[in-house]
Design a protein around this motif. Structure first.
Motif, PDB file in Angstrom:
ATOM      1  N   ASN A  44     -11.591  43.883  19.742  1.00  0.00           N
ATOM      2  CA  ASN A  44     -11.981  43.438  20.999  1.00  0.00           C
ATOM      3  C   ASN A  44     -13.283  43.024  21.370  1.00  0.00           C
ATOM      4  OD1 ASN A  44      -9.281  43.335  22.089  1.00  0.00           O
ATOM      5  ND2 ASN A  44      -9.394  45.085  22.908  1.00  0.00           N
ATOM      6  N   SER A  85     -12.486  32.203  22.714  1.00  0.00           N
ATOM      7  CA  SER A  85     -13.430  32.228  23.759  1.00  0.00           C
ATOM      8  C   SER A  85     -12.783  31.642  25.039  1.00  0.00           C
ATOM      9  CB  SER A  85     -14.527  31.337  23.026  1.00  0.00           C
ATOM     10  OG  SER A  85     -14.254  30.177  23.040  1.00  0.00           O
ATOM     11  N   ARG A 132      -2.031  33.443  23.034  1.00  0.00           N
ATOM     12  CA  ARG A 132      -2.079  34.578  24.131  1.00  0.00           C
ATOM     13  C   ARG A 132      -0.840  35.019  24.550  1.00  0.00           C
ATOM     14  NH1 ARG A 132      -6.068  32.904  29.011  1.00  0.00           N
ATOM     15  NH2 ARG A 132      -4.567  31.100  29.164  1.00  0.00           N
ATOM     16  N   PHE A 150     -11.858  33.107  27.844  1.00  0.00           N
ATOM     17  CA  PHE A 150     -11.005  34.154  28.629  1.00  0.00           C
ATOM     18  C   PHE A 150     -11.379  35.466  28.151  1.00  0.00           C
ATOM     19  CE2 PHE A 150      -7.763  35.562  25.517  1.00  0.00           C
ATOM     20  CZ  PHE A 150      -7.695  34.660  24.730  1.00  0.00           C
ATOM     21  N   THR A 151     -11.054  36.235  28.761  1.00  0.00           N
ATOM     22  CA  THR A 151     -11.392  37.908  28.599  1.00  0.00           C
ATOM     23  C   THR A 151     -10.409  38.463  27.590  1.00  0.00           C
ATOM     24  OG1 THR A 151     -12.174  38.100  30.657  1.00  0.00           O
ATOM     25  CG2 THR A 151     -11.839  40.306  29.408  1.00  0.00           C
ATOM     26  N   ARG A 181      -3.195  44.562  24.436  1.00  0.00           N
ATOM     27  CA  ARG A 181      -4.407  44.173  24.751  1.00  0.00           C
ATOM     28  C   ARG A 181      -5.252  45.553  24.055  1.00  0.00           C
ATOM     29  NH1 ARG A 181      -4.444  44.233  31.281  1.00  0.00           N
ATOM     30  NH2 ARG A 181      -3.454  46.374  31.496  1.00  0.00           N
ATOM     31  N   ASN A 234     -13.890  39.584  19.886  1.00  0.00           N
ATOM     32  CA  ASN A 234     -13.035  38.713  20.295  1.00  0.00           C
ATOM     33  C   ASN A 234     -12.085  38.221  19.204  1.00  0.00           C
ATOM     34  OD1 ASN A 234     -13.870  38.961  22.785  1.00  0.00           O
ATOM     35  ND2 ASN A 234     -14.989  37.082  22.974  1.00  0.00           N
ATOM     36  N   SER A 271      -9.922  40.868  25.765  1.00  0.00           N
ATOM     37  CA  SER A 271      -9.425  42.568  25.931  1.00  0.00           C
ATOM     38  C   SER A 271      -8.440  42.738  27.064  1.00  0.00           C
ATOM     39  CB  SER A 271     -10.619  43.412  26.318  1.00  0.00           C
ATOM     40  OG  SER A 271     -11.332  42.804  27.337  1.00  0.00           O
ATOM     41  N   SER A 272      -7.962  41.750  27.840  1.00  0.00           N
ATOM     42  CA  SER A 272      -7.326  41.601  28.876  1.00  0.00           C
ATOM     43  C   SER A 272      -5.811  41.098  28.509  1.00  0.00           C
ATOM     44  CB  SER A 272      -7.804  40.836  30.184  1.00  0.00           C
ATOM     45  OG  SER A 272      -8.938  41.551  30.723  1.00  0.00           O
ATOM     46  N   TYR A 273      -5.661  40.471  27.215  1.00  0.00           N
ATOM     47  CA  TYR A 273      -4.598  39.928  26.871  1.00  0.00           C
ATOM     48  C   TYR A 273      -3.838  40.377  25.794  1.00  0.00           C
ATOM     49  CZ  TYR A 273      -5.548  36.121  30.202  1.00  0.00           C
ATOM     50  OH  TYR A 273      -5.694  35.222  31.556  1.00  0.00           O
TER      51      TYR A 273
END
Length: 120
Positions: free
Chosen positions: A74, A25, A98, A27-28, A53, A77, A30-32
């Motif tokens: 994703n 949690s 990450r 941060f996004t 990702r 999360n 699916s972007s990492y």
């Protein structure tokens, strides 16, 4: 605030299996790209596996290749590590971080880790 919560560790006999989870949690997700790393008592940090990702690329350390499978959801999360054919030397605290690659993991945010103990 970035939060990484690992779970699923435990005591398992050699040859056994475990599935680790990491719920994130702050941060996004699916972007990492994401990685699993581990630290055995008295040893340095070892990068174990990474996933991009979009779930289209996975990489593994030679020590776990063919035995471990990294995956992610994703929508939830959540990052996973399916561990099969566990060896004594897989005993360690496992962390998710990450970053997809060994060279690019973000070591600024850590969870509490989850202990995996392989013992007969």
């Amino acid at each position: 605030e970035v939060q990484l919560v690992e779970s699923g560790g435990g005591l398992v006999q050699p040859g056994g299996s475990l599935t680790l989870s990491c719920v994130v949690s702050g941060f996004t997700f699916s972007s990492y790209g994401m990685s699993w790393v581990r630290q055995a008592q008295g040893k340095g940090l070892e990068w174990v596996s990474g996933i991009n990702r979009g779930c289209t690329s996975t990489t593994y350390a030679d020590s776990v290749k063919g035995r471990f499978t990294i995956s992610r959801d994703n929508a939830k999360n959540t990052l996973y590590l399916q561990m099969n054919s566990l060896h004594f030397d897989d005993t360690a605290i496992y962390y998710c971080l990450r970053g997809e690659k060994r060279e690019t993991v973000d070591a600024t945010s850590w969870g509490q880790g989850t202990q995996v103990t392989v013992s007969s």
